[in-house]
Design a protein around this motif. Sequence first.
Motif, PDB file in Angstrom:
ATOM      1  N   SER A   8       2.542  -1.216  -5.886  1.00  0.00           N
ATOM      2  CA  SER A   8       3.224  -2.379  -6.628  1.00  0.00           C
ATOM      3  C   SER A   8       4.365  -1.881  -7.433  1.00  0.00           C
ATOM      4  N   PHE A   9       5.639  -2.335  -7.096  1.00  0.00           N
ATOM      5  CA  PHE A   9       6.972  -1.827  -7.514  1.00  0.00           C
ATOM      6  C   PHE A   9       7.020  -2.510  -9.005  1.00  0.00           C
ATOM      7  N   GLY A  13       1.429   3.092  -9.131  1.00  0.00           N
ATOM      8  CA  GLY A  13       2.692   2.656  -9.747  1.00  0.00           C
ATOM      9  C   GLY A  13       3.938   3.584  -9.455  1.00  0.00           C
ATOM     10  N   MET A  14       5.091   3.282  -9.589  1.00  0.00           N
ATOM     11  CA  MET A  14       6.287   4.134  -9.116  1.00  0.00           C
ATOM     12  C   MET A  14       6.495   4.955 -10.407  1.00  0.00           C
ATOM     13  N   THR A  15       6.607   4.671 -11.617  1.00  0.00           N
ATOM     14  CA  THR A  15       6.784   5.589 -12.718  1.00  0.00           C
ATOM     15  C   THR A  15       5.937   4.893 -13.778  1.00  0.00           C
ATOM     16  N   THR A  16       5.767   5.596 -15.044  1.00  0.00           N
ATOM     17  CA  THR A  16       5.249   5.399 -15.890  1.00  0.00           C
ATOM     18  C   THR A  16       5.384   4.007 -16.712  1.00  0.00           C
ATOM     19  N   ASP A  50      -2.601   5.229 -10.645  1.00  0.00           N
ATOM     20  CA  ASP A  50      -1.778   6.575 -10.382  1.00  0.00           C
ATOM     21  C   ASP A  50      -0.294   6.341 -10.175  1.00  0.00           C
ATOM     22  N   ILE A  51       0.419   7.227 -10.199  1.00  0.00           N
ATOM     23  CA  ILE A  51       1.887   7.075  -9.966  1.00  0.00           C
ATOM     24  C   ILE A  51       2.129   8.017  -9.007  1.00  0.00           C
ATOM     25  N   ILE A  52       2.942   7.630  -8.087  1.00  0.00           N
ATOM     26  CA  ILE A  52       3.619   8.278  -6.812  1.00  0.00           C
ATOM     27  C   ILE A  52       4.943   7.729  -6.755  1.00  0.00           C
ATOM     28  N   PHE A  66      -4.022  10.026  -0.997  1.00  0.00           N
ATOM     29  CA  PHE A  66      -4.575   9.044  -2.050  1.00  0.00           C
ATOM     30  C   PHE A  66      -5.407   7.946  -1.434  1.00  0.00           C
ATOM     31  N   VAL A  67      -5.095   7.350  -0.206  1.00  0.00           N
ATOM     32  CA  VAL A  67      -5.900   6.375   0.292  1.00  0.00           C
ATOM     33  C   VAL A  67      -7.166   6.810   0.959  1.00  0.00           C
ATOM     34  N   LYS A  68      -7.215   8.029   1.486  1.00  0.00           N
ATOM     35  CA  LYS A  68      -8.289   8.871   2.063  1.00  0.00           C
ATOM     36  C   LYS A  68      -9.281   8.974   0.753  1.00  0.00           C
TER      37      LYS A  68
END
Length: 382
Positions: free
Chosen positions: A112-113, A162-165, A182-184, A365-367
């Motif tokens: 989610s952005f 999430g994209m960022t903290t 988690d952030i990616i 992450f998905v796996k």
Amino acid sequence: MKIALVQDGLMCRAGGEQVALCFHKAFPDAPVYTQCYQPDLTFPEFRDCDIHTTWLQNIAKTDEMMKRLFFPLGVWAMESHDLTAYDVILMSGTHCAKYVKVRPDALVISYSFTPFRLAWDPESYAQYANAGPLKRMVFDAVLSRLRKVDFDFGQRPDFYVGMTTETAERLRKTYKPLAPIDIINPPVNVANFYVSDQPKDYFLVVSRLEYYKKVDLVIDAFNELGYPLVIVGKGLQADEIKARAKSNVKFLSGLSAQQLADVYAGCRAFIFPQHEDYGITPLEANAAGRPVIAYKAGGVLATQIPVNHNPAQATALYFNNQTVADLIDAVKRYERIEKEFDPAFIRSHAEGFDEAIFIDRIRQFVKAKADEHAKKTSVTAG
């Protein structure tokens, strides 16, 4: 593991669509479910995907029209997607991906952005901010209902990414998920851009032409400076924004990937005036070896290296206030140190955000979550 991908819409070439395309590259056999898809308006690589649209496809022919019809038509349209045959749902977006039908025991992951901007931050929309008292009352009544619907369906994901903290904290406050977020960082396709040894004399903006993007601020500043400015993009407020520009400002849209790469490579610097949730465009500018002049807030704090004492080891110069005076001052400061920036260093920095890294991280992450979920489901069934 039977997986489906879900994206709000595939109607333009922006960061969300880049993320969806990387999801496809991570899981090439997974079908993509979305509101609407217009092949000529988004990235051509989607033509190779197995894409499923809704009945709204027959009505909304542009990104602007799709957004205008989102509530309630977009909600109803996405609810018509039945994904109960899938074990894992990987969705991306801000507003409508979460409305698809899923099995109670399916694993749902939402990249989610940010929380749905219209529902939770309506002041960022000119239509709401400029509304009179009566119109504001109608808006508030609709938005109150929309927030409740958005929150309820926001409970569907088992995991948010999430994209960022900063955006992760917004998601945490809005949807109150039980699992950690988690952030990616979103990706930039570095291979699409190149470094030129002969940049030209213009500054550059690449953005949707909407007021929360603050393109009008850049135009006002460059109207005063008189410097050449190129603006690439279109949007809901295009006519009003274009009307305020003087002859030194040039507008472009509908560029091919090569044309866009050329425009990035040729600019003196990239201007980024908005408080963006993340912002792919500054990284695209970096991939072309170009520095960024950015408002000091939001995603650029996670993606850029600011000028401190050594421009050769920096990718961006910040300004502190979204005012014409502050932006003009930043451009003037940039001119004094312009030749000290190192295009090779800037390009190398962008490579750390390349889509290959993103694809690998999202796949892992998905796996991992799917394996955990399968074990948990097996124990419960037993």
